[in-house]
Design a protein around this motif. Structure first.
Motif, PDB file in Angstrom:
ATOM      1  N   THR A 376       0.821  -1.224   0.000  1.00  0.00           N
ATOM      2  CA  THR A 376       0.000   0.000   0.000  1.00  0.00           C
ATOM      3  C   THR A 376       0.854   1.272   0.000  1.00  0.00           C
ATOM      4  O   THR A 376       0.365   2.370  -0.308  1.00  0.00           O
ATOM      5  CB  THR A 376      -0.926   0.009   1.227  1.00  0.00           C
ATOM      6  OG1 THR A 376      -0.135  -0.101   2.419  1.00  0.00           O
ATOM      7  CG2 THR A 376      -1.901  -1.151   1.173  1.00  0.00           C
ATOM      8  N   TYR A 377       2.159   1.139   0.383  1.00  0.00           N
ATOM      9  CA  TYR A 377       3.052   2.298   0.417  1.00  0.00           C
ATOM     10  C   TYR A 377       3.786   2.516  -0.899  1.00  0.00           C
ATOM     11  O   TYR A 377       4.569   3.477  -1.031  1.00  0.00           O
ATOM     12  CB  TYR A 377       4.095   2.144   1.540  1.00  0.00           C
ATOM     13  CG  TYR A 377       3.468   2.149   2.925  1.00  0.00           C
ATOM     14  CD1 TYR A 377       3.060   3.348   3.508  1.00  0.00           C
ATOM     15  CD2 TYR A 377       3.319   0.960   3.623  1.00  0.00           C
ATOM     16  CE1 TYR A 377       2.490   3.348   4.777  1.00  0.00           C
ATOM     17  CE2 TYR A 377       2.751   0.948   4.880  1.00  0.00           C
ATOM     18  CZ  TYR A 377       2.338   2.152   5.460  1.00  0.00           C
ATOM     19  OH  TYR A 377       1.775   2.161   6.700  1.00  0.00           O
ATOM     20  N   LYS A 380       4.385   6.027  -2.728  1.00  0.00           N
ATOM     21  CA  LYS A 380       4.092   7.110  -1.784  1.00  0.00           C
ATOM     22  C   LYS A 380       5.395   7.754  -1.329  1.00  0.00           C
ATOM     23  O   LYS A 380       6.456   7.138  -1.383  1.00  0.00           O
ATOM     24  CB  LYS A 380       3.313   6.564  -0.582  1.00  0.00           C
ATOM     25  CG  LYS A 380       1.886   6.173  -0.949  1.00  0.00           C
ATOM     26  CD  LYS A 380       1.070   5.823   0.280  1.00  0.00           C
ATOM     27  CE  LYS A 380      -0.377   5.506  -0.102  1.00  0.00           C
ATOM     28  NZ  LYS A 380      -1.199   5.194   1.090  1.00  0.00           N
ATOM     29  N   GLY A 382       7.687  10.238   1.489  1.00  0.00           N
ATOM     30  CA  GLY A 382       7.874  10.480   2.911  1.00  0.00           C
ATOM     31  C   GLY A 382       9.181  11.195   3.145  1.00  0.00           C
ATOM     32  O   GLY A 382       9.835  11.668   2.206  1.00  0.00           O
ATOM     33  N   ILE A 396       6.227   7.950   6.679  1.00  0.00           N
ATOM     34  CA  ILE A 396       5.281   8.052   5.573  1.00  0.00           C
ATOM     35  C   ILE A 396       3.876   8.005   6.171  1.00  0.00           C
ATOM     36  O   ILE A 396       3.481   7.013   6.795  1.00  0.00           O
ATOM     37  CB  ILE A 396       5.454   6.907   4.559  1.00  0.00           C
ATOM     38  CG1 ILE A 396       6.866   6.899   3.957  1.00  0.00           C
ATOM     39  CG2 ILE A 396       4.417   7.028   3.437  1.00  0.00           C
ATOM     40  CD1 ILE A 396       7.110   5.756   3.006  1.00  0.00           C
ATOM     41  N   GLU A 397       3.130   9.111   6.002  1.00  0.00           N
ATOM     42  CA  GLU A 397       1.748   9.189   6.507  1.00  0.00           C
ATOM     43  C   GLU A 397       1.677   8.796   7.980  1.00  0.00           C
ATOM     44  O   GLU A 397       0.885   7.945   8.391  1.00  0.00           O
ATOM     45  CB  GLU A 397       0.822   8.294   5.683  1.00  0.00           C
ATOM     46  CG  GLU A 397       0.698   8.725   4.234  1.00  0.00           C
ATOM     47  CD  GLU A 397      -0.231   7.822   3.454  1.00  0.00           C
ATOM     48  OE1 GLU A 397      -0.627   6.752   4.022  1.00  0.00           O
ATOM     49  OE2 GLU A 397      -0.571   8.147   2.306  1.00  0.00           O
ATOM     50  N   ASP A 398       2.559   9.433   8.778  1.00  0.00           N
ATOM     51  CA  ASP A 398       2.599   9.218  10.230  1.00  0.00           C
ATOM     52  C   ASP A 398       2.995   7.791  10.633  1.00  0.00           C
ATOM     53  O   ASP A 398       2.821   7.407  11.796  1.00  0.00           O
ATOM     54  CB  ASP A 398       1.233   9.550  10.859  1.00  0.00           C
ATOM     55  CG  ASP A 398       0.853  11.021  10.669  1.00  0.00           C
ATOM     56  OD1 ASP A 398       1.788  11.856  10.642  1.00  0.00           O
ATOM     57  OD2 ASP A 398      -0.338  11.305  10.546  1.00  0.00           O
TER      58      ASP A 398
END
Length: 432
Positions: A376-377, A380, A382, A396-398
């Protein structure tokens, strides 16, 4: 002093009186007569019963052992065991043929020092089944040796087994010999025709002796069941099947305990009859020990093969140690192999086996995963929180993730993008 001497003399006289009274009472008690009844098929149970009776006769110093027999025959090996008991007995033995003593029963009758027969009784008809040259020769020799040992005409005993011999005046060549009550008297194979037990006891001067009668109990009944050839073959098949199962499951099925239990029953029949062969039991125990040694001390299979041979030899001997024993072992082994293959093929897919296994599975299609799904990452972005040398931590996304770079050095605070995910391995690249 005077009173002391008087007291000692009184004590001494009392002891003598008690000893004398005991001896008189002991001598006044007549020795008993042990009576054993053998009815139906001769098997290991009958041998066990006779063994127990003979031990009691020896302990009681019996005047005689009377075996009342009425049988069409049975297992030859059991009859031979009984024959040996009677031949070696130090107590007077009397066989009372109440109706018939045929086949194996005739051998038992001939092993007694005395034979009495009831009116209408008969003895003989001992042709072996299957009737082969070897079986006839072996049994004929056994009958002749027994008759000779007890002072009877061996020629008559041989004619009971080998129909080709005949006996002049009683059986033509080609007819198996069986003697009636009066014929048995004529050829010296019976002492007297006795109408009942009372007449029998009177003839041998035992009418005043107390009677101890033996009847089968549970050990004898169990020994009879375990001496049945079909039961023994089934136990051997179970032993082979359990050993193969234990090997297949690498010792995790508990089949080894089943094999030991079946072997205990097979060899236990020998103990129950009181005629246990130590050689067979020692071979089996030694075989088990050798197999265990092979598990802990590898010897290129030497200990395992030696143990297996010892077990096979012990089973062969306990089954009789002859051609029939080899045949029974072969049949049992073939049956065990067929059953093992059948179980291995059909049991895992059977409804019965499905009750003992877990049928539910957790698949990816059903939404189950064995670990976190980092795909899912993918793609993406970060920020690197630590140095990536090339491994480090990225936010990445907290979510703080352990990642690796493509092999280059990345400083903290550098923006990165996820370019590949392989299982739990996340690969990042700095954004230009």
């Amino acid at each position: 002093m005077f009173f002391s001497r008087v007291f000692r003399k009184s004590v001494f006289m009392c002891c003598l009186l008690i000893l004398f009274t005991t001896l008189i009472g002991y001598s006044a008690t007549p020795s008993p007569v042990v009576v054993v009844q053998i009815k139906g098929e001769i098997d290991g149970g009958q041998a066990a019963l006779l063994h127990r009776a003979m031990l009691e006769a020896k302990r009681q110093q019996a005047r005689a052992v009377i075996v009342e027999i009425d049988t069409f025959g049975g297992l030859v090996n059991s009859a031979v065991n009984i024959r040996d008991l009677m031949i070696e007995s130090q107590v007077e033995t009397i066989c009372y043929i109440k109706n018939r003593a045929w086949s194996a029963g005739a051998l038992i009758a001939l092993s007694h020092k005395h034979i009495a027969i009831a009116p209408g009784g008969s003895i003989g008809a001992a042709e072996p089944i299957p009737t082969t040259e070897k079986t006839v020769a072996a049994l004929k020799a056994e009958f002749a040796a027994t008759a000779n040992r007890t002072g009877r005409n061996p020629r008559v005993a041989e004619a009971m087994v080998d129909k080709s011999l005949g006996l002049t005046g009683y059986a033509e060549p080609g007819q198996i010999l069986a003697l009636t009550d009066y014929q048995a008297i004529q050829v010296g194979y019976a002492d007297v025709v006795a109408e009942d037990r009372a007449n029998l006891l009177k003839h041998y001067g035992l009418q005043d002796a107390p009677i101890i009668e033996f009847t089968p109990e549970w050990p004898e009944k169990l020994a009879g069941l375990l001496s049945n050839p079909t039961v023994q073959s089934a136990l051997v098949s179970i032993i082979f099947l359990a050993i193969m199962t234990e090997i297949k499951t690498a010792g995790l099925s508990g089949a080894g305990f089943v094999a030991i239990a079946a072997a205990a029953l097979l060899f236990g029949s020998q103990w129950l009859t009181g005629l246990a062969g130590f050689v067979e039991i020692l071979l089996f125990a030694g075989g088990i020990i050798l197999i265990i040694v092979e598990l802990f001390v590898p010897g290129a299979g030497f200990f395992g093969i030696a143990g297996l041979i010892a077990i096979l030899v012990s089973i062969f001997l306990v089954l009789g140690g002859d051609v029939q024993a080899f045949s029974n072992m072969s049949i049992s082994l073939i049956a065990a192999v067929i059953l093992f293959l059948f179980i291995a093929k059909h049991l895992p897919n059977s409804k019965f086996w499905s009750r003992f296994i877990l049928k539910e599975t957790e698949t990816t299609q059903a939404g189950y995963v064995s670990a976190n799904d980092y795909k899912t990452y993918l793609n993406k972005t970060g920020v690197a929180e630590t140095y990536l040398r090339p491994a480090g931590t990225v936010l990445i996304e907290d979510a703080r993730l352990d990642v690796v770079s493509e092999g280059i050095f990345i400083k903290p605070g550098t923006k990165v993008i996820v370019i590949a995910v392989q299982g739990n391995r996340i690969v990042v690249r700095p954004i230009e």
